[in-house]
Design a protein around this motif. Structure first.
Motif, mmCIF file in Angstrom:
data_model
loop_
_atom_site.group_PDB
_atom_site.id
_atom_site.type_symbol
_atom_site.label_atom_id
_atom_site.label_comp_id
_atom_site.label_asym_id
_atom_site.label_seq_id
_atom_site.Cartn_x
_atom_site.Cartn_y
_atom_site.Cartn_z
ATOM 1 N N LYS A 166 0.825 -1.208 0.000
ATOM 2 C CA LYS A 166 0.000 0.000 0.000
ATOM 3 C C LYS A 166 0.857 1.255 0.000
ATOM 4 O O LYS A 166 0.525 2.255 -0.655
ATOM 5 C CB LYS A 166 -0.930 -0.011 1.209
ATOM 6 N N ARG A 167 1.993 1.219 0.720
ATOM 7 C CA ARG A 167 2.894 2.380 0.722
ATOM 8 C C ARG A 167 3.516 2.588 -0.653
ATOM 9 O O ARG A 167 3.723 3.728 -1.088
ATOM 10 C CB ARG A 167 3.976 2.171 1.771
ATOM 11 N N VAL A 168 3.807 1.489 -1.364
ATOM 12 C CA VAL A 168 4.337 1.614 -2.724
ATOM 13 C C VAL A 168 3.308 2.262 -3.644
ATOM 14 O O VAL A 168 3.622 3.160 -4.442
ATOM 15 C CB VAL A 168 4.773 0.236 -3.251
ATOM 16 N N ASP A 169 2.042 1.821 -3.522
ATOM 17 C CA ASP A 169 0.985 2.423 -4.339
ATOM 18 C C ASP A 169 0.800 3.894 -3.999
ATOM 19 O O ASP A 169 0.595 4.735 -4.893
ATOM 20 C CB ASP A 169 -0.324 1.659 -4.134
ATOM 21 N N GLN A 170 0.872 4.221 -2.694
ATOM 22 C CA GLN A 170 0.731 5.616 -2.303
ATOM 23 C C GLN A 170 1.894 6.464 -2.834
ATOM 24 O O GLN A 170 1.703 7.609 -3.261
ATOM 25 C CB GLN A 170 0.657 5.714 -0.767
ATOM 26 N N THR A 171 3.101 5.904 -2.846
ATOM 27 C CA THR A 171 4.252 6.635 -3.393
ATOM 28 C C THR A 171 4.091 6.872 -4.885
ATOM 29 O O THR A 171 4.420 7.951 -5.395
ATOM 30 C CB THR A 171 5.543 5.849 -3.116
ATOM 31 N N LEU A 172 3.545 5.877 -5.606
ATOM 32 C CA LEU A 172 3.287 6.064 -7.026
ATOM 33 C C LEU A 172 2.281 7.175 -7.267
ATOM 34 O O LEU A 172 2.443 8.004 -8.178
ATOM 35 C CB LEU A 172 2.791 4.755 -7.644
ATOM 36 N N GLN A 173 1.232 7.221 -6.446
ATOM 37 C CA GLN A 173 0.244 8.289 -6.588
ATOM 38 C C GLN A 173 0.838 9.647 -6.256
ATOM 39 O O GLN A 173 0.516 10.647 -6.904
ATOM 40 C CB GLN A 173 -0.965 8.000 -5.702
ATOM 41 N N ASP A 174 1.712 9.694 -5.246
ATOM 42 C CA ASP A 174 2.357 10.971 -4.918
ATOM 43 C C ASP A 174 3.254 11.448 -6.051
ATOM 44 O O ASP A 174 3.390 12.662 -6.278
ATOM 45 C CB ASP A 174 3.179 10.827 -3.626
ATOM 46 N N LEU A 175 3.877 10.515 -6.776
ATOM 47 C CA LEU A 175 4.733 10.881 -7.891
ATOM 48 C C LEU A 175 3.956 11.184 -9.165
ATOM 49 O O LEU A 175 4.548 11.580 -10.177
ATOM 50 C CB LEU A 175 5.731 9.752 -8.187
ATOM 51 N N GLY A 176 2.627 11.000 -9.119
ATOM 52 C CA GLY A 176 1.812 11.250 -10.301
ATOM 53 C C GLY A 176 1.838 10.125 -11.304
ATOM 54 O O GLY A 176 1.557 10.341 -12.491
ATOM 55 N N VAL A 177 2.148 8.910 -10.858
ATOM 56 C CA VAL A 177 2.211 7.742 -11.741
ATOM 57 C C VAL A 177 0.986 6.878 -11.469
ATOM 58 O O VAL A 177 0.613 6.658 -10.311
ATOM 59 C CB VAL A 177 3.512 6.943 -11.507
ATOM 60 N N HIS A 178 0.363 6.382 -12.527
ATOM 61 C CA HIS A 178 -0.789 5.515 -12.367
ATOM 62 C C HIS A 178 -0.369 4.169 -11.758
ATOM 63 O O HIS A 178 0.710 3.647 -12.057
ATOM 64 C CB HIS A 178 -1.468 5.267 -13.715
ATOM 65 N N LYS A 210 -1.773 3.016 -18.346
ATOM 66 C CA LYS A 210 -2.891 3.107 -19.273
ATOM 67 C C LYS A 210 -2.607 2.366 -20.580
ATOM 68 O O LYS A 210 -3.512 1.838 -21.210
ATOM 69 C CB LYS A 210 -3.207 4.574 -19.568
ATOM 70 N N VAL A 211 -1.350 2.367 -21.013
ATOM 71 C CA VAL A 211 -0.957 1.652 -22.233
ATOM 72 C C VAL A 211 0.059 0.582 -21.836
ATOM 73 O O VAL A 211 1.276 0.804 -21.895
ATOM 74 C CB VAL A 211 -0.364 2.619 -23.278
ATOM 75 N N PRO A 212 -0.381 -0.577 -21.385
ATOM 76 C CA PRO A 212 0.551 -1.574 -20.828
ATOM 77 C C PRO A 212 1.278 -2.365 -21.902
ATOM 78 O O PRO A 212 1.049 -3.559 -22.083
ATOM 79 C CB PRO A 212 -0.381 -2.461 -19.994
ATOM 80 N N THR A 213 2.149 -1.705 -22.636
ATOM 81 C CA THR A 213 3.001 -2.435 -23.573
ATOM 82 C C THR A 213 4.133 -3.128 -22.813
ATOM 83 O O THR A 213 4.281 -2.977 -21.595
ATOM 84 C CB THR A 213 3.567 -1.478 -24.626
ATOM 85 N N LYS A 214 4.948 -3.879 -23.551
ATOM 86 C CA LYS A 214 6.014 -4.636 -22.894
ATOM 87 C C LYS A 214 7.037 -3.706 -22.254
ATOM 88 O O LYS A 214 7.452 -3.902 -21.102
ATOM 89 C CB LYS A 214 6.683 -5.538 -23.924
#
Length: 450
Positions: A327-339, A343-347
């Motif tokens: 959950k902390r990793v997900d929160q850090t991603l949101q703080d950095l503005g990263v989904h 949205k485009v999950p290419t390789k």
């Protein structure tokens, strides 16, 4: 005798009787048609619920007096017929003028354009050892006559030919004529007959299988269903075992790399950033395959959903982390503005996203170890002020040798002991070093105190 005599009132006491005013006659309103009397009595004085429309705004009714309609038995001809046959039918006549024009149902007469061939074209492109020219001519004449209704054509054909054979010959001749008359084969490559030629073998087998299925009994249908279910189960088990043995390059390779980097325990990461995984503390990553959660149809077709592969890679990278850390990793991603999910999950995008998650996880582990080291350092600093049992007592400048004075004989000694007890009892000064002993001597007892 009237009421005035009974009450004893004079007859001339009341004023003269006023003349009654005549009532105005009420305007009689006629009840409109279509409304019951009770409803009209309730809603007569109320405003209308819907706006009223004047009759002048409505479309006038067609006056039937001006038109005289009659039905007459009149002859007619149809353009769909080539023999100019004259028939009769009832016609609606208005004011004695019969309708003119073609027959109303002639527009539904549709015919199929059948290609014609010459003798030269037949000798050059249409020769077939299984068919003679006379049979081919008869086939095309019947096709033009019955508009490609091959069931009727097979019934009227002079020789014994099946419906599939008649279709195969007609479409083969038509296809050959279209290709031969075209300027180039590329011009007619999109034509349905050229693009998808008629397959006699496939059509015969299809009809045979269809007749076999339609003639089955209920018992045979149940037996076939059981066989299909068993065959499907065997196929799925074989595919699952095969997928488990193979090494899946697009999913398993990236997932195993993420699991190897993520299985480093927090204790083995040093604050300086050098990671030294040891064989005793780092568990070997378990091989992960997508056969457990990927649908069977996708595994059989070798098709993988990119978002599903990303989920597996994230799970592999976070296998050693707890739920709170994830959950902390997900929160850090949101703080950095990263989904949280690209949205485009290419390789390439999935690989970069997974690398970022692993770096964030390493950062959180380093922060946790830094907090643990700071806590240990503060604890060591506090323990340095406390005295161990084997160390000698420290001497203070004010401490001097003096005779022992019991508390029971001196009042000052008792007060000094109580003062020391208060200092020791206070919770805030437990960890602080003890204060030096008082050098003040107890005062002597006076005679007045006794």
């Amino acid at each position: 005798m009237d009421a005035k005599d009974i009450l004893g009132l004079p007859k001339s006491s009341l004023p003269a009787i006023q003349e009654k005013k005549p009532r105005q006659p009420k305007e009689s309103q006629r009840k409109p048609d279509g409304i019951s009397r009770e409803v009209y009595a309730l809603t007569r004085d109320m405003a209308p619920l819907i706006p009223s429309i004047e009759v002048s705004q409505l479309k006038p009714r067609p006056s039937s007096e001006k038109e005289k309609i009659s039905w007459q038995w009149l002859p007619f001809t149809s353009s769909a017929r080539t023999d100019n046959l004259q028939l009769y039918h009832w016609v609606r006549v208005v004011n004695g003028v019969p309708p003119t024009g073609d027959y109303a149902f002639a527009k539904y007469n549709k015919s199929v354009d059948i290609l014609k061939y010459s003798d030269e074209e037949y000798e050059k492109h249409l020769i077939d050892p299984m068919w003679t020219k006379e049979e081919t001519d008869q086939l095309f004449d019947l096709c033009e006559r019955f508009d490609l209704r091959f069931i009727i054509i097979a019934d009227r054909f002079p020789t014994s030919r099946s419906v599939e054979e008649l279709k195969s010959r007609y479409y083969a001749v038509t296809r050959s004529l279209i290709i031969a008359r075209a300027p180039s084969p590329g011009d007619v490559s999109g034509h349905p007959l050229v693009k998808e030629p008629y397959n006699l073998t496939h059509e015969t087998e299809r009809k045979r299988a269809l007749s076999t299925v339609l003639s089955q009994t209920r018992q045979q249908e149940r037996k076939d269903a059981e066989i299909l279910v068993e065959a499907k189960r065997i196929m799925e088990s074989r595919m699952a075992s095969k997928v488990a043995e193979e090494v899946e390059v697009p999913v398993s390779s990236v997932g195993n790399e993420g699991s190897e980097k993520a299985t480093v325990p927090p204790e083995s990461v040093s604050p300086s950033g050098n990671v030294h995984p040891s064989s005793s503390t780092a568990a070997p990553p378990a091989p992960r395959t997508d056969s457990a959660s990927t649908p069977t149809s996708l595994r059989m077709l070798r098709v993988y959903l990119r978002t599903h592969a990303l989920d597996q890679m994230v799970q592999a990278a976070s296998s050693t982390a707890g739920l709170r850390t994830i959950k902390r990793v997900d929160q850090t991603l949101q703080d950095l503005g990263v989904h949280v999910k690209p949205k485009v999950p290419t390789k390439s995008v999935c690989a970069e996203h997974l690398e970022l998650r692993k770096e964030i996880l390493t950062l959180l582990n380093l922060q946790k170890q830094l907090q643990n080291k700071e806590a240990e350092a503060s604890a060591n600093r506090e323990n340095s002020y406390t005295e161990a049992p084997s160390t000698p007592k420290r001497s203070y400048r004010g401490e001097v040798d003096r005779p022992f004075v019991p508390d029971s004989t001196t009042v000052g000694g008792e007060r000094a002991g109580k003062r020391d007890q208060k200092r020791k009892a206070s919770g805030r000064f437990v960890d602080t070093p003890p204060s030096p002993p008082q050098s003040k001597r107890p005062r002597k007892l006076k005679t007045s105190d006794g």
